[in-house]
Design a protein around this motif. Structure first.
Motif, mmCIF file in Angstrom:
data_model
loop_
_atom_site.group_PDB
_atom_site.id
_atom_site.type_symbol
_atom_site.label_atom_id
_atom_site.label_comp_id
_atom_site.label_asym_id
_atom_site.label_seq_id
_atom_site.Cartn_x
_atom_site.Cartn_y
_atom_site.Cartn_z
ATOM 1 N N ARG A 113 8.683 8.532 -7.941
ATOM 2 C CA ARG A 113 9.483 7.310 -8.029
ATOM 3 C C ARG A 113 8.879 6.392 -9.078
ATOM 4 N NH1 ARG A 113 12.654 10.088 -6.433
ATOM 5 N NH2 ARG A 113 13.555 10.233 -4.369
ATOM 6 N N CYS A 114 9.712 6.011 -10.037
ATOM 7 C CA CYS A 114 9.282 5.076 -11.075
ATOM 8 C C CYS A 114 8.859 3.772 -10.408
ATOM 9 C CB CYS A 114 10.440 4.834 -12.047
ATOM 10 S SG CYS A 114 10.070 3.596 -13.311
ATOM 11 N N SER A 115 7.744 3.205 -10.828
ATOM 12 C CA SER A 115 7.252 1.960 -10.235
ATOM 13 C C SER A 115 8.079 0.754 -10.676
ATOM 14 C CB SER A 115 5.778 1.745 -10.590
ATOM 15 O OG SER A 115 5.615 1.615 -11.997
ATOM 16 N N HIS A 116 8.947 0.938 -11.634
ATOM 17 C CA HIS A 116 9.805 -0.155 -12.090
ATOM 18 C C HIS A 116 11.182 -0.118 -11.427
ATOM 19 C CE1 HIS A 116 12.987 -1.594 -14.940
ATOM 20 N NE2 HIS A 116 12.281 -2.696 -14.777
ATOM 21 N N ALA A 117 11.808 1.075 -11.389
ATOM 22 C CA ALA A 117 13.208 1.134 -10.943
ATOM 23 C C ALA A 117 13.447 2.003 -9.723
ATOM 24 C CB ALA A 117 14.082 1.612 -12.087
ATOM 25 N N GLU A 118 12.390 2.621 -9.173
ATOM 26 C CA GLU A 118 12.524 3.438 -7.959
ATOM 27 C C GLU A 118 13.511 4.601 -8.104
ATOM 28 O OE1 GLU A 118 10.707 3.236 -5.030
ATOM 29 O OE2 GLU A 118 9.500 1.757 -6.086
ATOM 30 N N VAL A 119 13.562 5.217 -9.289
ATOM 31 C CA VAL A 119 14.382 6.411 -9.491
ATOM 32 C C VAL A 119 13.465 7.611 -9.702
ATOM 33 C CG1 VAL A 119 16.348 5.131 -10.434
ATOM 34 C CG2 VAL A 119 14.613 6.039 -11.986
ATOM 35 N N HIS A 156 15.230 3.540 -17.631
ATOM 36 C CA HIS A 156 14.881 2.461 -18.558
ATOM 37 C C HIS A 156 13.849 2.864 -19.610
ATOM 38 C CE1 HIS A 156 16.318 -0.074 -15.046
ATOM 39 N NE2 HIS A 156 17.145 -0.365 -16.022
ATOM 40 N N GLY A 157 13.377 4.104 -19.569
ATOM 41 C CA GLY A 157 12.494 4.585 -20.627
ATOM 42 C C GLY A 157 11.010 4.338 -20.451
ATOM 43 N N SER A 158 10.579 3.843 -19.304
ATOM 44 C CA SER A 158 9.137 3.704 -19.087
ATOM 45 C C SER A 158 8.504 5.085 -19.077
ATOM 46 C CB SER A 158 8.841 3.023 -17.745
ATOM 47 O OG SER A 158 9.213 1.684 -17.778
ATOM 48 N N CYS A 159 7.320 5.189 -19.666
ATOM 49 C CA CYS A 159 6.581 6.451 -19.665
ATOM 50 C C CYS A 159 5.302 6.277 -18.852
ATOM 51 C CB CYS A 159 6.224 6.879 -21.086
ATOM 52 S SG CYS A 159 7.660 7.326 -22.079
ATOM 53 N N PHE A 160 4.878 7.373 -18.222
ATOM 54 C CA PHE A 160 3.669 7.355 -17.405
ATOM 55 C C PHE A 160 2.753 8.493 -17.826
ATOM 56 C CE2 PHE A 160 7.022 5.394 -15.018
ATOM 57 C CZ PHE A 160 6.413 4.273 -14.462
ATOM 58 N N ASP A 161 1.460 8.188 -17.939
ATOM 59 C CA ASP A 161 0.449 9.198 -18.251
ATOM 60 C C ASP A 161 0.324 10.131 -17.052
ATOM 61 O OD1 ASP A 161 -2.318 10.373 -18.214
ATOM 62 O OD2 ASP A 161 -2.479 9.265 -20.090
ATOM 63 N N LEU A 162 0.467 11.426 -17.277
ATOM 64 C CA LEU A 162 0.434 12.390 -16.175
ATOM 65 C C LEU A 162 -0.949 12.520 -15.538
ATOM 66 C CD1 LEU A 162 2.711 15.140 -17.716
ATOM 67 C CD2 LEU A 162 3.267 13.608 -15.807
ATOM 68 N N ARG A 163 -2.004 12.201 -16.267
ATOM 69 C CA ARG A 163 -3.358 12.304 -15.724
ATOM 70 C C ARG A 163 -3.712 11.126 -14.835
ATOM 71 N NH1 ARG A 163 -6.502 11.503 -20.103
ATOM 72 N NH2 ARG A 163 -4.627 10.841 -21.148
ATOM 73 N N GLY A 213 -1.348 8.275 -14.114
ATOM 74 C CA GLY A 213 -0.228 7.561 -13.512
ATOM 75 C C GLY A 213 0.033 6.206 -14.148
ATOM 76 N N GLU A 214 -0.789 5.807 -15.106
ATOM 77 C CA GLU A 214 -0.636 4.498 -15.760
ATOM 78 C C GLU A 214 0.605 4.471 -16.647
ATOM 79 O OE1 GLU A 214 -2.418 1.642 -15.534
ATOM 80 O OE2 GLU A 214 -3.695 2.550 -13.988
ATOM 81 N N PRO A 215 1.339 3.352 -16.640
ATOM 82 C CA PRO A 215 2.468 3.237 -17.561
ATOM 83 C C PRO A 215 1.951 3.114 -18.989
ATOM 84 C CG PRO A 215 2.135 1.159 -16.401
ATOM 85 C CD PRO A 215 1.168 2.157 -15.816
ATOM 86 N N THR A 216 2.644 3.756 -19.925
ATOM 87 C CA THR A 216 2.216 3.697 -21.324
ATOM 88 C C THR A 216 3.126 2.795 -22.152
ATOM 89 O OG1 THR A 216 3.465 5.696 -21.897
ATOM 90 C CG2 THR A 216 1.156 5.982 -21.232
ATOM 91 N N ASN A 217 4.218 2.322 -21.551
ATOM 92 C CA ASN A 217 5.095 1.357 -22.211
ATOM 93 C C ASN A 217 5.961 0.654 -21.165
ATOM 94 O OD1 ASN A 217 6.533 3.959 -22.017
ATOM 95 N ND2 ASN A 217 8.211 2.857 -22.974
ATOM 96 N N PRO A 218 6.488 -0.534 -21.517
ATOM 97 C CA PRO A 218 7.346 -1.249 -20.578
ATOM 98 C C PRO A 218 8.719 -0.579 -20.462
ATOM 99 C CG PRO A 218 7.021 -2.511 -22.619
ATOM 100 C CD PRO A 218 6.221 -1.259 -22.730
ATOM 101 N N PRO A 219 9.473 -0.943 -19.429
ATOM 102 C CA PRO A 219 9.293 -2.126 -18.604
ATOM 103 C C PRO A 219 8.340 -1.941 -17.422
ATOM 104 C CG PRO A 219 11.407 -1.134 -18.098
ATOM 105 C CD PRO A 219 10.807 -0.340 -19.226
ATOM 106 N N ALA A 220 7.923 -0.731 -17.093
ATOM 107 C CA ALA A 220 6.992 -0.543 -15.967
ATOM 108 C C ALA A 220 5.642 -1.176 -16.293
ATOM 109 C CB ALA A 220 6.816 0.929 -15.652
ATOM 110 N N THR A 221 5.049 -1.820 -15.285
ATOM 111 C CA THR A 221 3.726 -2.422 -15.457
ATOM 112 C C THR A 221 2.735 -1.907 -14.417
ATOM 113 O OG1 THR A 221 4.360 -4.322 -14.095
ATOM 114 C CG2 THR A 221 4.645 -4.550 -16.494
#
Length: 106
Positions: free
Chosen positions: A42-48, A65-72, A74-82
Protein backbone atom coordinates in the motif's frame (compact mmCIF):
# COMPACT_ATOMS: atom_id res chain seq x y z
CA UNK A 1 13.03 -15.59 12.56
CA UNK A 2 10.26 -17.58 10.89
CA UNK A 3 9.69 -17.29 7.16
CA UNK A 4 6.46 -18.01 5.28
CA UNK A 5 6.42 -19.47 1.76
CA UNK A 6 4.53 -16.97 -0.43
CA UNK A 7 5.06 -18.00 -4.07
CA UNK A 8 7.35 -19.75 -6.52
CA UNK A 9 10.01 -17.51 -8.07
CA UNK A 10 8.52 -18.34 -11.47
CA UNK A 11 5.32 -16.46 -10.46
CA UNK A 12 7.29 -13.19 -10.48
CA UNK A 13 7.76 -11.16 -13.64
CA UNK A 14 11.40 -10.63 -14.65
CA UNK A 15 11.07 -6.99 -13.61
CA UNK A 16 7.82 -6.49 -11.71
CA UNK A 17 5.64 -7.36 -8.73
CA UNK A 18 2.75 -9.48 -7.50
CA UNK A 19 0.58 -9.07 -4.44
CA UNK A 20 0.52 -11.86 -1.86
CA UNK A 21 -0.99 -12.18 1.60
CA UNK A 22 1.34 -12.74 4.53
CA UNK A 23 -0.57 -13.47 7.71
CA UNK A 24 -3.49 -11.42 6.37
CA UNK A 25 -1.37 -8.46 5.29
CA UNK A 26 -1.01 -7.35 1.63
CA UNK A 27 2.64 -7.56 0.60
CA UNK A 28 4.19 -6.79 -2.79
CA UNK A 29 6.81 -9.35 -3.76
CA UNK A 30 9.04 -7.68 -6.31
CA UNK A 31 11.80 -8.82 -8.65
CA UNK A 32 14.19 -6.14 -9.85
CA UNK A 33 17.70 -6.51 -11.23
CA UNK A 34 17.63 -10.24 -10.49
CA UNK A 35 16.91 -9.73 -6.77
CA UNK A 36 13.68 -10.36 -4.87
CA UNK A 37 12.22 -7.90 -2.37
CA UNK A 38 9.07 -7.66 -0.25
CA UNK A 39 7.38 -4.41 0.80
CA UNK A 40 3.97 -3.38 2.12
CA UNK A 41 1.61 -3.32 -0.83
CA UNK A 42 0.00 0.00 0.00
CA UNK A 43 1.38 3.36 -1.07
CA UNK A 44 1.95 5.54 2.00
CA UNK A 45 0.46 8.49 0.14
CA UNK A 46 -2.68 7.14 -1.55
CA UNK A 47 -3.29 3.67 -0.05
CA UNK A 48 -3.38 1.92 -3.45
CA UNK A 49 -1.62 -1.29 -4.47
CA UNK A 50 2.07 -0.85 -5.28
CA UNK A 51 2.17 -4.28 -6.95
CA UNK A 52 0.23 -2.71 -9.84
CA UNK A 53 2.99 -0.14 -10.42
CA UNK A 54 6.08 -0.12 -12.61
CA UNK A 55 9.37 -1.55 -11.33
CA UNK A 56 12.72 -0.16 -12.48
CA UNK A 57 16.20 0.60 -11.13
CA UNK A 58 15.50 -0.90 -7.69
CA UNK A 59 12.31 1.13 -7.18
CA UNK A 60 8.57 0.62 -7.52
CA UNK A 61 6.34 3.43 -8.77
CA UNK A 62 2.82 3.97 -7.50
CA UNK A 63 0.49 3.88 -10.50
CA UNK A 64 -1.83 6.59 -9.15
CA UNK A 65 0.36 9.62 -8.41
CA UNK A 66 3.86 8.48 -9.40
CA UNK A 67 5.58 8.24 -6.03
CA UNK A 68 8.53 5.85 -6.14
CA UNK A 69 9.85 3.75 -3.27
CA UNK A 70 13.30 2.21 -2.80
CA UNK A 71 12.82 -1.56 -2.69
CA UNK A 72 15.65 -2.04 -0.17
CA UNK A 73 14.59 0.55 2.39
CA UNK A 74 10.95 1.42 1.60
CA UNK A 75 11.89 5.12 1.56
CA UNK A 76 10.09 7.34 -0.94
CA UNK A 77 12.44 8.65 -3.63
CA UNK A 78 10.11 11.38 -4.91
CA UNK A 79 6.86 13.14 -3.94
CA UNK A 80 4.03 13.18 -3.30
CA UNK A 81 4.78 10.36 -0.80
CA UNK A 82 6.79 11.49 2.22
CA UNK A 83 6.50 8.40 4.48
CA UNK A 84 8.26 5.08 3.86
CA UNK A 85 6.50 1.74 3.40
CA UNK A 86 7.43 -1.33 5.42
CA UNK A 87 10.00 -3.79 4.08
CA UNK A 88 10.39 -7.48 4.87
CA UNK A 89 13.27 -9.91 4.92
CA UNK A 90 13.15 -12.28 1.95
CA UNK A 91 14.72 -15.65 1.31
CA UNK A 92 14.70 -17.60 -1.97
CA UNK A 93 15.16 -21.32 -1.50
CA UNK A 94 14.59 -24.26 -3.84
CA UNK A 95 12.73 -22.07 -6.33
CA UNK A 96 10.33 -20.58 -3.76
CA UNK A 97 10.10 -17.13 -2.16
CA UNK A 98 9.80 -16.87 1.62
CA UNK A 99 8.98 -13.71 3.58
CA UNK A 100 9.50 -13.02 7.29
CA UNK A 101 6.06 -11.77 8.38
CA UNK A 102 7.21 -10.11 11.58
CA UNK A 103 9.94 -8.20 9.84
CA UNK A 104 8.09 -5.15 8.49
CA UNK A 105 10.14 -2.05 9.09
CA UNK A 106 8.69 1.32 8.03
Amino acid sequence: MDFVKVCPVTALPTEGAIEVKVEGRAVAVVRSGGRVYAIDDRCSHAEVSLAEGEVYDGTIECWLHGSCFDLRTGEPTNPPATRPVGTYQVRVEDGDVYVAPGGAQP
